[in-house]
Design a protein around this motif. Structure first.
Motif, PDB file in Angstrom:
ATOM      1  N   PRO A  15      47.075  32.274  41.228  1.00 36.07           N
ATOM      2  CA  PRO A  15      47.772  31.247  42.015  1.00 36.07           C
ATOM      3  C   PRO A  15      47.472  31.369  43.499  1.00 36.07           C
ATOM      4  O   PRO A  15      48.359  31.654  44.309  1.00 36.07           O
ATOM      5  N   ARG A  16      46.234  31.155  43.856  1.00 37.08           N
ATOM      6  CA  ARG A  16      45.799  31.364  45.221  1.00 37.08           C
ATOM      7  C   ARG A  16      44.680  30.383  45.553  1.00 37.08           C
ATOM      8  O   ARG A  16      43.855  30.080  44.675  1.00 37.08           O
ATOM      9  N   GLN A  17      44.638  29.925  46.780  1.00 36.90           N
ATOM     10  CA  GLN A  17      43.597  28.998  47.227  1.00 36.90           C
ATOM     11  C   GLN A  17      42.206  29.542  46.891  1.00 36.90           C
ATOM     12  O   GLN A  17      41.923  30.711  47.125  1.00 36.90           O
ATOM     13  N   GLY A  18      41.363  28.694  46.295  1.00 37.60           N
ATOM     14  CA  GLY A  18      39.997  29.088  45.960  1.00 37.60           C
ATOM     15  C   GLY A  18      39.843  29.589  44.536  1.00 37.60           C
ATOM     16  O   GLY A  18      38.720  29.698  44.049  1.00 37.60           O
ATOM     17  N   PHE A  19      40.946  29.919  43.872  1.00 32.45           N
ATOM     18  CA  PHE A  19      40.871  30.424  42.500  1.00 32.45           C
ATOM     19  C   PHE A  19      41.093  29.285  41.511  1.00 32.45           C
ATOM     20  O   PHE A  19      41.608  28.223  41.869  1.00 32.45           O
ATOM     21  N   LEU A  20      40.715  29.550  40.239  1.00 35.07           N
ATOM     22  CA  LEU A  20      40.993  28.576  39.176  1.00 35.07           C
ATOM     23  C   LEU A  20      42.502  28.505  38.983  1.00 35.07           C
ATOM     24  O   LEU A  20      43.174  29.551  38.991  1.00 35.07           O
ATOM     25  N   THR A  32      34.821  36.563  43.333  1.00 31.00           N
ATOM     26  CA  THR A  32      35.511  36.326  42.067  1.00 31.00           C
ATOM     27  C   THR A  32      36.367  35.067  42.128  1.00 31.00           C
ATOM     28  O   THR A  32      36.734  34.530  41.095  1.00 31.00           O
ATOM     29  N   SER A  33      36.666  34.621  43.354  1.00 28.62           N
ATOM     30  CA  SER A  33      37.474  33.406  43.453  1.00 28.62           C
ATOM     31  C   SER A  33      36.653  32.255  42.878  1.00 28.62           C
ATOM     32  O   SER A  33      35.445  32.219  43.017  1.00 28.62           O
ATOM     33  N   GLY A  34      37.325  31.334  42.210  1.00 27.53           N
ATOM     34  CA  GLY A  34      36.615  30.222  41.584  1.00 27.53           C
ATOM     35  C   GLY A  34      36.160  30.550  40.170  1.00 27.53           C
ATOM     36  O   GLY A  34      35.726  29.679  39.439  1.00 27.53           O
ATOM     37  N   ARG A  35      36.237  31.837  39.777  1.00 28.14           N
ATOM     38  CA  ARG A  35      35.821  32.206  38.417  1.00 28.14           C
ATOM     39  C   ARG A  35      36.984  32.738  37.588  1.00 28.14           C
ATOM     40  O   ARG A  35      36.988  32.644  36.386  1.00 28.14           O
ATOM     41  N   ILE A  36      37.949  33.362  38.249  1.00 27.06           N
ATOM     42  CA  ILE A  36      39.118  33.828  37.505  1.00 27.06           C
ATOM     43  C   ILE A  36      40.334  33.019  37.966  1.00 27.06           C
ATOM     44  O   ILE A  36      40.318  32.442  39.046  1.00 27.06           O
ATOM     45  N   SER A  37      41.359  32.993  37.110  1.00 25.53           N
ATOM     46  CA  SER A  37      42.517  32.183  37.495  1.00 25.53           C
ATOM     47  C   SER A  37      43.550  33.041  38.212  1.00 25.53           C
ATOM     48  O   SER A  37      43.828  34.168  37.792  1.00 25.53           O
ATOM     49  N   GLY A  54      36.566  39.465  49.643  1.00 23.98           N
ATOM     50  CA  GLY A  54      36.325  38.714  48.410  1.00 23.98           C
ATOM     51  C   GLY A  54      36.417  37.222  48.613  1.00 23.98           C
ATOM     52  O   GLY A  54      36.349  36.459  47.658  1.00 23.98           O
ATOM     53  N   ASP A  55      36.618  36.781  49.869  1.00 26.41           N
ATOM     54  CA  ASP A  55      36.809  35.349  50.124  1.00 26.41           C
ATOM     55  C   ASP A  55      35.758  34.807  51.077  1.00 26.41           C
ATOM     56  O   ASP A  55      35.979  33.792  51.743  1.00 26.41           O
ATOM     57  N   GLY A  56      34.622  35.494  51.159  1.00 24.96           N
ATOM     58  CA  GLY A  56      33.590  35.075  52.106  1.00 24.96           C
ATOM     59  C   GLY A  56      32.966  33.738  51.732  1.00 24.96           C
ATOM     60  O   GLY A  56      32.815  33.418  50.561  1.00 24.96           O
ATOM     61  N   GLU A  77      37.914  20.037  39.935  1.00 22.37           N
ATOM     62  CA  GLU A  77      37.296  21.089  39.117  1.00 22.37           C
ATOM     63  C   GLU A  77      38.317  22.092  38.599  1.00 22.37           C
ATOM     64  O   GLU A  77      37.952  23.070  37.942  1.00 22.37           O
ATOM     65  N   GLY A  78      39.579  21.880  38.926  1.00 24.71           N
ATOM     66  CA  GLY A  78      40.631  22.776  38.445  1.00 24.71           C
ATOM     67  C   GLY A  78      40.850  23.969  39.365  1.00 24.71           C
ATOM     68  O   GLY A  78      41.592  24.893  39.025  1.00 24.71           O
ATOM     69  N   ASN A  79      40.214  23.967  40.553  1.00 23.99           N
ATOM     70  CA  ASN A  79      40.432  25.047  41.517  1.00 23.99           C
ATOM     71  C   ASN A  79      41.620  24.706  42.430  1.00 23.99           C
ATOM     72  O   ASN A  79      41.867  23.528  42.704  1.00 23.99           O
TER      73      ASN A  79
END
Lengths: 185, 249
Positions: free
Chosen positions: A41-46, A34-39, B209-211, A156-158
């Protein structure tokens, strides 16, 4: 331990066969990332989006800067580590701004004052945008628990990386900016 | 999740504090269990300290070399306290090399040294998962299970707790019992610890969830863990064969 080492051949054979089967099962039926698709405040997220005003009344929206690497820094004029890291931040901004890098310095105005923040920016000769988080909405979105807190947002806003507390060392700032600039636009 | 603790004007990262605490507990307990592996406690402590200091220095130098222009522009940052500027693989490599050199110079058998370090490492691994729980790192995949925890915008598997439980079981498995250890082969306890840790990661990666994915589906951590288990199998075989040869003589 004794049992495992006594039957080590059986242990490793089972671990390797079942491990390979489990890896294949995971690849076929594993949950989606789900990281990169939902926002969040964490590394890898939008990066959570926000719109805040500057001293001259213009509005800056983070998502409008997509395509550019952005450093989002939450700060206050009374915060000692914020004072310590701002000169380095200004140097990094001056060096990389021509390559598209920018800094959004979000003043936690709900814990500070616009006048103190403006005086601070003048005193330190800061030329990057200073935004006023008057109601603390951006701070809440980014779950800011300590000042300064810094987020590196890629093209990319991540969220490329984040740092709670400070002062951030200049080399770390440069390394992060260079990594983000090296990523293809 | 509790990423920071406030002590007066200071804001400290909870994960860092937990890691420091478990390094200390690991060293203290390792010193106590060292004699069971035929190691002198002082020498064990010095060995652990050499690995730790060289590991940290190596991790910083590795990071600096990988980001050389940034450090050339700001050389003072080399001694910055920032834990973000550490390269873990380089730290492990330099720490292991320094430990190897120290063990050879101090006439400490490599197998005994590795076995002696195993309880401390197992304690540290448990601490790493608790630190992840505090910082919200190593988070789980989204789930609807009743024990899911709200984290980063979703209800997620509490993978940090799964991994901490697995580490606790591994700690129990590798913990030395009795006054003296009847080892089938020196170094085997360490190899089994590495294999069990890799096995736990391989099993629990499914819930993460971070793989990082390989070819779009395969998880890098699982592939790496499988390779580590295979290497451990080879190492265990070699250690047992060499121990049997020594016995035969």
């Amino acid at each position: 331990m004794k049992t495992i080492t006594k039957h080590w051949k059986a242990f490793f054979a089972a671990a390797l066969i079942l491990g390979a089967a489990w890896t294949a099962f995971t690849a076929a039926f594993g949950p989606e990332e789900t990281s990169g698709r939902i926002s969040a405040p964490r590394q890898g997220f939008l990066s959570p989006d926000f719109s805040l005003q500057t001293a001259d009344g213009s509005t800056v929206t983070l998502s409008d800067l997509q395509g550019q690497p952005v450093l989002v820094n939450f700060w206050a004029s009374w915060c000692a580590p914020c004072k310590a890291e701002m000169p380095a931040m200004q140097r990094v901004y001056e060096e990389y701004r021509q390559q598209g890098f920018t800094i959004l310095a979000v003043n936690a105005t709900n814990q500070d004052s616009q006048k103190a923040a403006t005086d601070f920016a003048t005193q330190y000769g800061l030329t990057f945008p200073i935004l006023f988080d008057v109601r603390g909405e951006a701070s809440a979105l980014y779950q800011v628990r300590a000042l300064p807190t810094t987020f590196f947002v890629d093209r990319e806003g991540n969220i490329h990386d984040m740092l709670i507390g400070g002062p951030i060392s200049e080399a770390l700032m440069r390394a992060q900016v260079e990594q983000m600039l090296a990523e293809a636009p | 999740m509790l990423p920071t603790v406030h002590i007066g004007p200071l804001t400290l990262p909870t994960a860092g504090l937990i890691l420091l605490l478990f390094v200390w507990i690991g060293l203290a307990r390792g010193e106590k269990t060292a004699p069971r592996f035929g190691l002198d406690p002082d020498r064990f402590y010095n060995l652990a300290l050499v690995i730790l200091v060289a590991g940290i220095a190596g991790a910083r130098l590795g990071y600096a070399l990988r980001n050389l222009p940034a450090f050339l522009a700001s050389p003072g940052s080399l001694i910055s306290l920032s834990p973000q500027m550490l390269s873990l693989p380089d730290g492990i490599l330099v720490g292991a090399l320094a430990g190897l050199i120290y063990a050879q110079r101090s006439n400490i058998s490599l197998g005994a040294a590795l076995d002696g370090l195993t309880p401390a490492l197992a304690i540290l691994m448990f601490g790493v998962h608790l630190a992840n729980l505090a910082s919200g790192a190593a988070f789980g995949a989204a789930t609807r299970l009743p024990w899911g925890i709200p984290l980063w915008g979703e209800i997620r598997h509490p993978t940090q707790i799964y991994e901490a439980l697995a580490a606790a079981l591994i700690l129990l498995a590798v913990w030395p019992r009795g006054r003296t250890i009847q080892n089938m082969a020196p170094g085997l306890r360490f190899v089994m610890f590495v294999a069990l840790t890799a096995l736990a990661r391989l099993a629990l990666e499914f819930f993460r969830g971070d793989g990082v994915l390989l070819f779009g589906r395969l998880r890098v951590a699982q592939v790496a863990a499988w390779v580590i288990i295979a290497l451990c199998a080879v190492a265990a075989g070699a250690l047992l064969r060499s121990a049997q040869k020594l016995k035969g003589r």
